[in-house]
Motif scaffolding. Structure first.
Motif, PDB file in Angstrom:
ATOM      1  N   ALA A 179       2.185  -1.395  -5.401  1.00 61.64           N
ATOM      2  CA  ALA A 179       3.205  -2.448  -5.471  1.00 61.64           C
ATOM      3  C   ALA A 179       2.497  -3.768  -5.205  1.00 61.64           C
ATOM      4  CB  ALA A 179       4.296  -2.197  -4.439  1.00 61.64           C
ATOM      5  N   THR A 180       2.676  -4.699  -6.122  1.00 66.28           N
ATOM      6  CA  THR A 180       1.898  -5.938  -6.106  1.00 66.28           C
ATOM      7  C   THR A 180       2.796  -7.150  -6.259  1.00 66.28           C
ATOM      8  OG1 THR A 180       0.151  -4.727  -7.248  1.00 66.28           O
ATOM      9  CG2 THR A 180      -0.040  -7.145  -7.229  1.00 66.28           C
ATOM     10  N   VAL A 181       2.567  -8.156  -5.409  1.00 65.87           N
ATOM     11  CA  VAL A 181       3.135  -9.479  -5.643  1.00 65.87           C
ATOM     12  C   VAL A 181       1.968 -10.339  -6.124  1.00 65.87           C
ATOM     13  CG1 VAL A 181       4.317 -11.472  -4.647  1.00 65.87           C
ATOM     14  CG2 VAL A 181       4.872  -9.144  -3.857  1.00 65.87           C
ATOM     15  N   GLY A 182       1.927 -10.588  -7.426  1.00 67.63           N
ATOM     16  CA  GLY A 182       0.790 -11.299  -8.010  1.00 67.63           C
ATOM     17  C   GLY A 182       1.086 -12.764  -8.278  1.00 67.63           C
ATOM     18  N   SER A 183       2.373 -13.088  -8.401  1.00 69.70           N
ATOM     19  CA  SER A 183       2.757 -14.437  -8.795  1.00 69.70           C
ATOM     20  C   SER A 183       3.842 -14.952  -7.862  1.00 69.70           C
ATOM     21  CB  SER A 183       3.250 -14.391 -10.242  1.00 69.70           C
ATOM     22  OG  SER A 183       3.809 -15.619 -10.615  1.00 69.70           O
ATOM     23  N   VAL A 205      -1.786  -9.020 -11.807  1.00 69.77           N
ATOM     24  CA  VAL A 205      -3.150  -9.195 -11.293  1.00 69.77           C
ATOM     25  C   VAL A 205      -3.092  -9.499  -9.799  1.00 69.77           C
ATOM     26  CG1 VAL A 205      -5.293 -10.533 -11.479  1.00 69.77           C
ATOM     27  CG2 VAL A 205      -3.961 -10.034 -13.534  1.00 69.77           C
ATOM     28  N   ILE A 206      -3.880  -8.787  -9.017  1.00 71.66           N
ATOM     29  CA  ILE A 206      -3.956  -9.034  -7.579  1.00 71.66           C
ATOM     30  C   ILE A 206      -4.558 -10.419  -7.353  1.00 71.66           C
ATOM     31  CG2 ILE A 206      -5.035  -8.255  -5.423  1.00 71.66           C
ATOM     32  CD1 ILE A 206      -5.006  -5.395  -6.735  1.00 71.66           C
ATOM     33  N   ALA A 207      -3.920 -11.203  -6.480  1.00 72.44           N
ATOM     34  CA  ALA A 207      -4.324 -12.594  -6.261  1.00 72.44           C
ATOM     35  C   ALA A 207      -5.682 -12.662  -5.576  1.00 72.44           C
ATOM     36  CB  ALA A 207      -3.276 -13.311  -5.423  1.00 72.44           C
ATOM     37  N   ASP A 229       5.445  -5.971  -9.011  1.00 72.68           N
ATOM     38  CA  ASP A 229       4.970  -5.031 -10.032  1.00 72.68           C
ATOM     39  C   ASP A 229       4.780  -3.705  -9.305  1.00 72.68           C
ATOM     40  OD1 ASP A 229       2.945  -3.425 -11.391  1.00 72.68           O
ATOM     41  OD2 ASP A 229       2.664  -5.134 -12.731  1.00 72.68           O
ATOM     42  N   THR A 282       7.085 -12.295  -8.073  1.00 73.78           N
ATOM     43  CA  THR A 282       7.210 -11.116  -8.921  1.00 73.78           C
ATOM     44  C   THR A 282       6.799  -9.868  -8.149  1.00 73.78           C
ATOM     45  OG1 THR A 282       4.957 -11.451  -9.690  1.00 73.78           O
ATOM     46  CG2 THR A 282       6.709 -12.363 -11.046  1.00 73.78           C
ATOM     47  N   MET A 303      -3.838   0.826  -3.274  1.00 73.53           N
ATOM     48  CA  MET A 303      -3.437  -0.111  -2.211  1.00 73.53           C
ATOM     49  C   MET A 303      -4.521  -0.274  -1.151  1.00 73.53           C
ATOM     50  SD  MET A 303      -0.503  -1.173  -3.252  1.00 73.53           S
ATOM     51  CE  MET A 303      -0.050  -2.225  -1.871  1.00 73.53           C
ATOM     52  N   ARG A 331       4.349   0.541  -9.559  1.00 74.72           N
ATOM     53  CA  ARG A 331       3.959   1.606 -10.492  1.00 74.72           C
ATOM     54  C   ARG A 331       3.805   2.936  -9.764  1.00 74.72           C
ATOM     55  NH1 ARG A 331      -0.002  -1.533 -14.802  1.00 74.72           N
ATOM     56  NH2 ARG A 331       0.636  -3.614 -14.203  1.00 74.72           N
ATOM     57  N   ARG A 343      -7.563  -2.780  -1.780  1.00 72.33           N
ATOM     58  CA  ARG A 343      -7.309  -4.139  -2.245  1.00 72.33           C
ATOM     59  C   ARG A 343      -7.786  -5.183  -1.231  1.00 72.33           C
ATOM     60  NH1 ARG A 343      -1.653  -4.179  -5.444  1.00 72.33           N
ATOM     61  NH2 ARG A 343      -2.161  -2.421  -6.800  1.00 72.33           N
ATOM     62  N   LEU A 350      -2.716 -12.844  -1.453  1.00 76.12           N
ATOM     63  CA  LEU A 350      -1.313 -13.232  -1.264  1.00 76.12           C
ATOM     64  C   LEU A 350      -0.673 -12.352  -0.198  1.00 76.12           C
ATOM     65  CD1 LEU A 350       1.050 -15.008  -1.870  1.00 76.12           C
ATOM     66  CD2 LEU A 350       1.496 -13.705  -3.945  1.00 76.12           C
ATOM     67  N   ARG A 392       9.012  -4.162 -13.261  1.00 75.36           N
ATOM     68  CA  ARG A 392       8.635  -5.553 -13.016  1.00 75.36           C
ATOM     69  C   ARG A 392       9.913  -6.280 -12.604  1.00 75.36           C
ATOM     70  NH1 ARG A 392       4.751  -8.761 -15.793  1.00 75.36           N
ATOM     71  NH2 ARG A 392       3.503  -6.878 -16.012  1.00 75.36           N
ATOM     72  N   VAL A 402      -1.294 -19.830  -5.708  1.00 75.87           N
ATOM     73  CA  VAL A 402      -1.891 -18.514  -5.916  1.00 75.87           C
ATOM     74  C   VAL A 402      -2.755 -18.560  -7.174  1.00 75.87           C
ATOM     75  CG1 VAL A 402      -1.397 -16.064  -6.231  1.00 75.87           C
ATOM     76  CG2 VAL A 402       0.212 -17.489  -4.969  1.00 75.87           C
ATOM     77  N   ASN A 422      -2.264 -16.103 -10.254  1.00 80.54           N
ATOM     78  CA  ASN A 422      -0.796 -16.244 -10.294  1.00 80.54           C
ATOM     79  C   ASN A 422      -0.175 -15.557 -11.510  1.00 80.54           C
ATOM     80  OD1 ASN A 422       1.398 -17.184  -8.768  1.00 80.54           O
ATOM     81  ND2 ASN A 422       1.639 -19.010 -10.019  1.00 80.54           N
ATOM     82  N   VAL A 423      -0.572 -14.319 -11.713  1.00 78.47           N
ATOM     83  CA  VAL A 423      -0.104 -13.507 -12.842  1.00 78.47           C
ATOM     84  C   VAL A 423       0.496 -12.227 -12.247  1.00 78.47           C
ATOM     85  CG1 VAL A 423      -0.910 -12.174 -14.821  1.00 78.47           C
ATOM     86  CG2 VAL A 423      -1.832 -14.464 -14.392  1.00 78.47           C
ATOM     87  N   PRO A 424       1.673 -11.813 -12.740  1.00 79.68           N
ATOM     88  CA  PRO A 424       2.378 -10.687 -12.111  1.00 79.68           C
ATOM     89  C   PRO A 424       1.559  -9.407 -11.973  1.00 79.68           C
ATOM     90  CG  PRO A 424       3.835 -11.786 -13.655  1.00 79.68           C
ATOM     91  CD  PRO A 424       2.476 -12.411 -13.828  1.00 79.68           C
TER      92      PRO A 424
END
Lengths: 424, 424
Positions: free
Chosen positions: B269-273, A283-285, B293, B291, A239, B295, A242, A246, B222, A276, A279-281
């Protein structure tokens, strides 16, 4: 209200309703609303039907070269500039029956009513059905009012096309208008412009007011904010390392809402659109782009708030290790309504026992185009649940008639009374 | 390190490098990386080339029915379960040369080196090139390791298809494998599994460690969060009356990052999308979906954090007048690596003067499949800038050789020394 008019004007409630419904036939769409785009057959038929109606009412209608339709009740002092009321009859795609149309219908009936009740006025009163306001066929707004006030010229049509590739100039000519047409030139002067319109918001309904006296049309800044960081694996990147755009944008958007509430009404600031990337769950934006829409009635406050927000958002970007791009895409200055006309409207409401609220218009209207050329005012009537640009758009008969009373009374005072008004 | 091996093992640095490059020829793509999908010609050629190489090295290779390729260095105590090392050779589309491949290459060379240096071991050591890990051709991961450990059965192939409509079963049969093929059955038992892999993150690089001793594969939740509010006009709706889902989601996303930092490593914890509707600059967002994610290595902490986050996000929704839907889409439990093996790896690093860091794997690996069946461990080597699943994926020779040393030493200790290890 003028005492001799009081018994008759209530009869116009049903007339207003049926004339709104009648006009809604032109361009009635499958969703139960109206789609009436500039220079289309539906629009042409509607303008011509209004022309015929005005003629029946003895309002001597005429078109100008872009298709604005004017009806006229000539006054004794015909050398003085006319007072004009009206609005537009073009709609958005799948729009409602009231937006624009109500102001035209109310204007036509106001002139009929005044003529029938009081006869010939001192000053000429006109009602205008403006060619275009929405910008829903071509990417260009206020073509109708813009040509009257000179911000557009029919002799120099902007090169814009509709979705089928038809240019504005072609469409205008096909409809029988244009600089070479037989109609009168567009540019004209007026003593005052008064527009009745639905609120398109829910402030009147929620606060229980019958009439909105519009203080002005808000200015607007539209900004695109792009936030650049680093796209990384959502599982393997701790964390604290990063550069999540987003997460950064979320802090920025939170600060937009918080600061707008702090600065208070009538300031509104909205993030309505956000993209975004990737924009993949998991992957960090790495990139997030969002829009800012900021509006206020006061030019200085609008600028000050926008500057303060830029500082705040920049500080968040720096703190989060992100890079910022800030691009202004649209800038429209506020157009205050004419203070003496605002006072007159307020007085009319108070005298008639109609509850009114002073409020800005957060949406654009033809009154902002007229407002830079002549004293202008707007009267709002409530929109049920604030719904507009939608087949569910609705204003009750009981609300419309109050707006109609205020409109006719103001026209009466300006056009029939001998005294000079500060507004004119 | 075993003293007699020290002079020779450094020679393997160049060998490791050239064998990684050699393997990368199979499926080399136009982006400069590798695209080697399960059961494609590129994959088949790579497996067969490894088969041939193993054979040359006297490692008696054989396939199983799903195409996992095993090389074997038979020990004197052949009745005991073998120790296995390896990884996978399938890649993502436009992947790198190291992900998976390095573990296979290192395993093959480790067995060659041990055989050459120490001769016949006490216990059998195997190297395995697993058929599939990524799930990049079919929507299904760990097909190779899953068949060995019994979580999949080659006799009951899941009905999944690739983008061209080819089923997993068809593709497997066309490649010459399947339940009816001549090859040995998949399901087998092992004394221990050891996987060398690139980190696919930048923790080792940034903290300046040569080796990562993996404590476990994190578990994952997820979740799809849908926020419902009210779509209104951005100009006509005062701030205090909005039910703006994007503004609400921004508060929620901010709380995800803040709380994850508070709970501390290894929680991520990630909001990627994120999707906004209607996603128009001048309309308040009526619906926003994003979303989550999440872990962590500890099952209980993962659950507790997820529950706490749900409470916090629900409270924000209530405070903002928004409605929430919370749907879990994926749940994978953490798989801790075997503690005695972790200790052994740590000891090997310390003895050899190699700087190491204990860290969890935030990404999934075959070790998590083996880990539920037999004692398992993973050795990470640094990924330059944390880049993976990309042609730019890179690990320096100087880093690879350290990982190779640790791997061979652990295999030596387990397979060649007489004493019983706690891990086995």
């Amino acid at each position: 209200m003028a005492k001799q008019a009081a018994p008759m004007i209530e009869n116009y409630s049903a007339k207003l309703h049926s004339m709104v419904e009648w006009l809604a036939q032109f361009g009635a769409d499958e969703q139960g609303g109206v789609t009436r785009l500039l220079y289309t057959p539906a629009w042409l038929e509607a303008q011509q039907a209004l022309f015929d109606y005005m003629e029946m009412q003895g309002l001597a209608p005429f078109y100008d070269q872009v298709g604005n339709l004017t009806g006229r009740l000539v006054g004794k002092q015909s050398e003085r500039l006319p007072i004009v009321t009206g609005s537009h009859i073009d709609t958005v795609v799948f729009g409602g029956k009231y937006d624009g149309a109500l102001g035209v219908v109310a204007g036509v009936l106001a002139l009929s009513y005044l003529k029938e009740t009081y006869g010939e006025p001192l000053r000429t009163i006109e009602v205008i059905s403006l060619a275009e306001e929405e910008g829903s066929r071509f990417p260009l707004t206020y073509w109708g009012s813009g040509n009257i006030t000179g911000s557009y010229q029919v002799s120099a049509v902007p090169v814009v096309k509709d979705r089928d590739g038809v240019s504005l100039e072609q469409a205008m000519k096909q409809a029988g208008f244009g600089a070479e047409s037989i109609y009168s030139s567009c540019q004209r002067e007026f003593a005052a412009y008064i527009e009745l319109h639905i609120e398109q918001g829910f402030v009147l309904e929620r606060t229980g007011h019958q009439i909105g006296v519009v203080t002005g049309i808000v200015g607007q800044r539209r900004i695109e904010v792009k936030v650049l960081g680093e796209s990384n694996h959502a599982g393997t990147t701790p964390m604290q390392w990063r550069r999540d755009t987003l997460a950064g944008a979320a802090l920025m958007i939170s600060s937009v809402k918080r600061s707008a509430l702090e600065w208070g009404d009538p300031l509104v600031a909205t993030v309505g659109s956000l993209q975004v990337s990737p924009n993949v769950p998991n992957v960090i934006a790495g990139e997030t782009t969002f829009t800012l829409d900021i509006r206020h009635l006061d030019h200085q406050i609008l600028n000050d708030y926008t500057d303060a927000l830029y500082e705040e958002i920049s500080a968040i970007a720096e703190q989060e290790g992100l890079t910022l791009s800030w691009k202004e895409h649209l800038r429209a200055e506020p157009v205050p309504m004419h203070q003496a006309m605002i006072d007159d409207l307020q007085h009319v409401c108070d005298q008639a026992g109609i509850s009114s609220l002073s409020l800005p218009s957060g949406a654009g209207h033809d009154a902002q185009i007229f407002g830079v050329e002549c004293p202008s005012a707007m009267i709002f009537v409530p929109s049920r649940e604030g719904i507009s640009h939608n087949p569910l758009e609705y204003t009750a008969e009981a609300d419309i008639i109050q707006g109609f009373k205020v409109l006719t009374e103001l026209l009466y005072q300006y056009a029939y009374r001998g005294e000079d008004h500060e507004a004119l």
